[in-house]
Design an enzyme around this catalytic site. Structure first.
Site, PDB file in Angstrom:
ATOM      1  CD  GLN A  26      21.245 -11.685  52.823  1.00 22.22           C
ATOM      2  OE1 GLN A  26      21.992 -12.406  52.275  1.00 22.22           O
ATOM      3  NE2 GLN A  26      21.724 -10.387  53.269  1.00 22.22           N
ATOM      4  CG  HIS A  80      23.842 -15.664  46.492  1.00 20.70           C
ATOM      5  ND1 HIS A  80      24.565 -15.672  45.335  1.00 20.70           N
ATOM      6  CD2 HIS A  80      24.403 -16.509  47.492  1.00 20.70           C
ATOM      7  CE1 HIS A  80      25.540 -16.552  45.610  1.00 20.70           C
ATOM      8  NE2 HIS A  80      25.340 -17.032  46.609  1.00 20.70           N
ATOM      9  CG  LEU A  81      24.986 -15.660  53.514  1.00 28.68           C
ATOM     10  CD1 LEU A  81      24.089 -14.883  54.551  1.00 28.68           C
ATOM     11  CD2 LEU A  81      25.355 -16.932  54.109  1.00 28.68           C
ATOM     12  CG  HIS A  82      24.480  -9.992  50.275  1.00 32.37           C
ATOM     13  ND1 HIS A  82      23.331 -10.616  50.099  1.00 32.37           N
ATOM     14  CD2 HIS A  82      24.186  -8.499  50.332  1.00 32.37           C
ATOM     15  CE1 HIS A  82      22.480  -9.422  50.086  1.00 32.37           C
ATOM     16  NE2 HIS A  82      23.007  -8.494  50.149  1.00 32.37           N
ATOM     17  CG  PHE A  83      27.528 -10.113  56.086  1.00 29.63           C
ATOM     18  CD1 PHE A  83      26.905  -9.863  57.375  1.00 29.63           C
ATOM     19  CD2 PHE A  83      28.011 -11.645  55.758  1.00 29.63           C
ATOM     20  CE1 PHE A  83      26.798 -10.951  58.423  1.00 29.63           C
ATOM     21  CE2 PHE A  83      27.535 -12.307  56.766  1.00 29.63           C
ATOM     22  CZ  PHE A  83      26.833 -12.332  57.731  1.00 29.63           C
TER      23      PHE A  83
END
Length: 430
Positions: free
Chosen positions: A188, A225-228
């Site tokens: 993230q 974990h990369l997210h928008f």
């Protein structure tokens, strides 16, 4: 103009009708074992700034598919049944009663005192999500003039796809996750590429009541974990109505060389910066991404709100978790169990107890959010870090008041979309 191409429905993502062979791990997940041999809906957006936009992406694709997943029972609760009201007062804070959400959502599995932490495949991440939660792939249409939608398309095996999936513990109607390059398993951490993708999604929605948000680690992200996140709420957020003061920069007319304007919030409980315009969406993404990278590298938790169809970005450095660890947050606020992340900071506050909801006032909302904010002195220090990292130079003797408050947010002039897939009566105005 959006082109929708229809293809025959098949039995599953893995096998054509009549083929008994099961492909992948058998869990129908978003991992490499299954995704690269799957077929999912594909939304191809145009990166051409002059391409026409419409409400089709939001109303007929994203929200329609979100409702279909709700009918299939994929959410942990029915968020449309949650009570919502606007708290009386000048700020117009929005309160939602969502009893038990904190018990039903996924717990945090990492340290909250480090903004940068490596991705850990052993912990929950989005590759473990079932494909039934995915609405579509979201990809740049390779310089096409018009966006298009394919109801079923093979996942490109040469690259990791961007996917839009439901949030199974939603805060509001249409609550989804944008997961950039899901198979690359980025932690993230914002970079320019991922932020630009989020801006494209906001622009594609073409409605100012659809916003995207980002929480860093330490600022109440719960998954590394990369997210928008994104959702639709047909009312203006309090932060979008707040007065801003333009920061005059070295350059023509007090703006940066690439046209980006920077302001700071005035008379709002959380101190923050507001970035607007730019000669292109890339310019805006570059400046804000560099600001976020600066905060990440200096271990300063932060939240980001993408507003006004991607034309306005709010950046909030915050310190609530730090204050919690130091025992500086009152027991009264801790008892509410509210974790002030991007939506709460923007003025949409999710409350877990009926007593808090019924007794909610502007004073209580302000008191909560004020604990999130950096002090004036610390905020100025952080602002200096950001300006140094982004190459912005402040002309301190030429600070200008923003006289165009009514023009800050297109929601003042844009009519809500009329579409049968929007929930009626979801918002109680008081």
């Amino acid at each position: 103009m959006l082109t929708i191409k229809r293809v025959p429905t098949v039995v599953s993502n893995y096998q054509e009708e009549g083929s008994p062979e099961l492909i992948g791990c058998g869990r129908n997940c978003l991992g490499k074992c299954c995704l690269h041999v799957s077929k999912l809906p594909l939304y191809g957006f145009s990166s051409n700034a002059n391409s026409p936009k419409s409400d089709v992406f939001l109303s007929q694709i994203l929200l329609a598919q979100w409702e279909e997943r709700m009918e299939r029972g994929l959410f942990r609760y029915d968020v449309t049944a949650c009570e919502t009201k606007v708290i009386p007062g000048p700020q117009g804070f929005i309160a939602q009663l969502n009893e038990g959400r904190h018990l039903k959502k996924r717990p945090t599995e990492f340290r909250v005192d480090r903004v940068l932490q490596p991705f850990d495949p052993a912990k929950f991440n989005f590759t473990k999500v079932g494909q039934e939660e995915v609405l579509f792939q979201f990809e740049n249409g390779d310089a096409v003039d018009n966006s298009y939608f394919l109801e079923r398309d093979a996942v490109d095996p040469t690259k990791a796809p961007n996917v839009v999936a439901i949030n199974v513990s939603p805060i509001e109607y249409g609550h989804v996750l944008l997961i950039p390059r899901v198979l690359d398993c980025y932690p993230q951490q914002i970079d320019q590429e991922s932020l630009l993708l989020a801006l494209y999604m906001a622009a594609e929605a073409s409605n100012p009541y659809f916003r995207l948000g980002y929480n860093s680690l330490g600022a109440f992200a719960t998954i590394n974990h990369l997210h928008f996140q994104a959702y639709y709420l047909n009312v203006q957020f309090p932060v979008e109505k707040a007065t801003t003061e333009m920061i005059s920069l070295a350059g023509r007319s007090g703006v940066s060389e690439n046209g980006v304007k920077v302001s700071k919030l005035v008379n709002y409980p959380v101190r923050g910066l507001v970035f607007t315009e730019g000669k292109s969406m890339n310019d805006l993404a570059e400046v804000v991404a560099n600001a976020c990278i600066c905060l990440q590298e200096n271990n300063i938790p932060f939240n980001v709100l993408i507003s006004d169809c991607g034309r306005r970005i709010y950046l909030f450095p915050q310190c609530y978790a730090e204050k919690q660890a130091l025992g500086e947050v009152s027991q009264e606020l801790l008892d509410t169990q509210v974790n002030p992340a991007v939506w709460e900071i923007s003025g949409h506050i999710v409350l877990k107890r009926r007593t808090d909801y019924e007794e909610a006032s502007e004073a209580s909302a302000w008191r909560l959010l004020a604990e999130v904010s950096l002090s004036e002195e610390r905020f100025e220090e952080v602002k200096a870090y950001i300006f140094d990292a982004t190459g912005l130079v402040e002309m301190k003797d030429q600070v200008k008041k923003d006289e165009e408050k009514e023009e800050q947010f297109d929601g003042n002039v844009v009519e809500p979309m009329v579409t049968p897939c929007f929930q009626e009566g979801c918002l109680v105005l008081q």
